[in-house]
Design a protein around this motif. Structure first.
Motif, PDB file in Angstrom:
ATOM      1  N   GLY A 112       0.937  -0.867  -0.053  1.00 10.40           N
ATOM      2  CA  GLY A 112      -0.150   0.093   0.107  1.00 10.40           C
ATOM      3  C   GLY A 112       0.902   1.099  -0.137  1.00 10.40           C
ATOM      4  N   ILE A 113       1.814   1.220   1.250  1.00  7.63           N
ATOM      5  CA  ILE A 113       2.560   2.525   0.872  1.00  7.63           C
ATOM      6  C   ILE A 113       3.164   2.596  -0.280  1.00  7.63           C
ATOM      7  N   ALA A 114       3.927   1.603  -1.009  1.00  8.36           N
ATOM      8  CA  ALA A 114       4.432   1.237  -2.495  1.00  8.36           C
ATOM      9  C   ALA A 114       3.589   2.289  -3.380  1.00  8.36           C
ATOM     10  N   ILE A 115       1.839   2.070  -3.728  1.00  5.26           N
ATOM     11  CA  ILE A 115       1.049   2.804  -4.086  1.00  5.26           C
ATOM     12  C   ILE A 115       0.995   3.493  -3.777  1.00  5.26           C
ATOM     13  N   LEU A 116       0.652   4.073  -2.830  1.00  6.36           N
ATOM     14  CA  LEU A 116       1.212   5.699  -2.662  1.00  6.36           C
ATOM     15  C   LEU A 116       2.061   6.665  -3.501  1.00  6.36           C
ATOM     16  N   ILE A 117       3.449   6.065  -3.231  1.00  9.66           N
ATOM     17  CA  ILE A 117       4.333   6.889  -2.323  1.00  9.66           C
ATOM     18  C   ILE A 117       5.383   6.533  -4.720  1.00  9.66           C
ATOM     19  N   PHE A 118       4.694   5.322  -5.057  1.00 17.67           N
ATOM     20  CA  PHE A 118       5.191   5.076  -6.583  1.00 17.67           C
ATOM     21  C   PHE A 118       3.812   5.016  -7.609  1.00 17.67           C
ATOM     22  N   GLY A 119       3.153   4.984  -7.470  1.00 22.54           N
ATOM     23  CA  GLY A 119       1.761   4.547  -8.061  1.00 22.54           C
ATOM     24  C   GLY A 119       1.532   3.007  -8.643  1.00 22.54           C
ATOM     25  N   PHE A 120       0.318   2.972  -8.802  1.00 23.65           N
ATOM     26  CA  PHE A 120      -0.526   1.256  -8.827  1.00 23.65           C
ATOM     27  C   PHE A 120       0.393   0.845  -9.903  1.00 23.65           C
ATOM     28  N   PHE A 121       0.987   1.007 -11.331  1.00 22.14           N
ATOM     29  CA  PHE A 121       1.324   0.287 -12.784  1.00 22.14           C
ATOM     30  C   PHE A 121       3.243   0.148 -11.998  1.00 22.14           C
ATOM     31  N   THR A 152       4.303  -0.201  -9.593  1.00 21.53           N
ATOM     32  CA  THR A 152       4.568  -0.979  -8.523  1.00 21.53           C
ATOM     33  C   THR A 152       4.803  -2.188  -8.558  1.00 21.53           C
ATOM     34  N   VAL A 153       3.269  -3.011  -9.338  1.00 21.00           N
ATOM     35  CA  VAL A 153       2.805  -4.111 -10.590  1.00 21.00           C
ATOM     36  C   VAL A 153       4.382  -4.430 -10.970  1.00 21.00           C
ATOM     37  N   PHE A 154       4.135  -3.074 -12.043  1.00 21.80           N
ATOM     38  CA  PHE A 154       6.107  -3.992 -12.201  1.00 21.80           C
ATOM     39  C   PHE A 154       6.852  -4.102 -11.573  1.00 21.80           C
ATOM     40  N   ALA A 155       7.317  -3.560 -10.713  1.00 21.43           N
ATOM     41  CA  ALA A 155       8.298  -3.501  -9.971  1.00 21.43           C
ATOM     42  C   ALA A 155       8.342  -5.121  -9.143  1.00 21.43           C
ATOM     43  N   MET A 156       6.605  -5.332  -8.677  1.00 23.05           N
ATOM     44  CA  MET A 156       6.313  -6.776  -8.164  1.00 23.05           C
ATOM     45  C   MET A 156       6.584  -8.239  -9.489  1.00 23.05           C
ATOM     46  N   ILE A 157       5.867  -7.352 -10.387  1.00 20.34           N
ATOM     47  CA  ILE A 157       6.719  -8.860 -11.984  1.00 20.34           C
ATOM     48  C   ILE A 157       7.810  -8.907 -11.603  1.00 20.34           C
ATOM     49  N   CYS A 158       8.728  -7.758 -11.617  1.00 22.61           N
ATOM     50  CA  CYS A 158      10.566  -7.966 -12.038  1.00 22.61           C
ATOM     51  C   CYS A 158      10.585  -8.852 -10.760  1.00 22.61           C
TER      52      CYS A 158
END
Length: 83
Positions: A30-39, A41-47
């Motif tokens: 949740g903090i990562a989405i607030l700071i970096f944005g949804f997409f 954050t999702v890209f970083a998680m996929i990587c």
């Protein structure tokens, strides 16, 4: 001080460990989405998941690089093959 923190976290994760780990991961997500944005954050998680998969393959002793090179050898035309 460090010993007190170790004791606190070991006692914290003694009971209902997976619930607490899930909670911490959710807060971080949740903090990562607030700071970096949804997409982003999702890209970083996929990587990260791809890296986890590749690392697990290497840990299991699979010949991931050799298999990949053999597949590329079959797929690519002769002018793109260097090996």
């Amino acid at each position: 001080m460090w010993n007190d923190l170790k004791k606190f976290f070991s006692a914290f994760f003694e009971t209902h460990r997976t619930r607490k780990i899930g909670f911490v991961i959710g807060i971080i997500f949740g903090i990562a989405i607030l700071i970096f944005g949804f997409f982003n954050t999702v890209f970083a998680m996929i990587c990260g998941l791809i890296g986890l998969y590749i690392g697990a393959k290497f840990d299991n002793g699979d010949e991931l690089i050799d298999e990949t090179l053999r597949k590329l050898n079959r797929i690519l035309p002769d002018k793109f093959q260097r090996w």
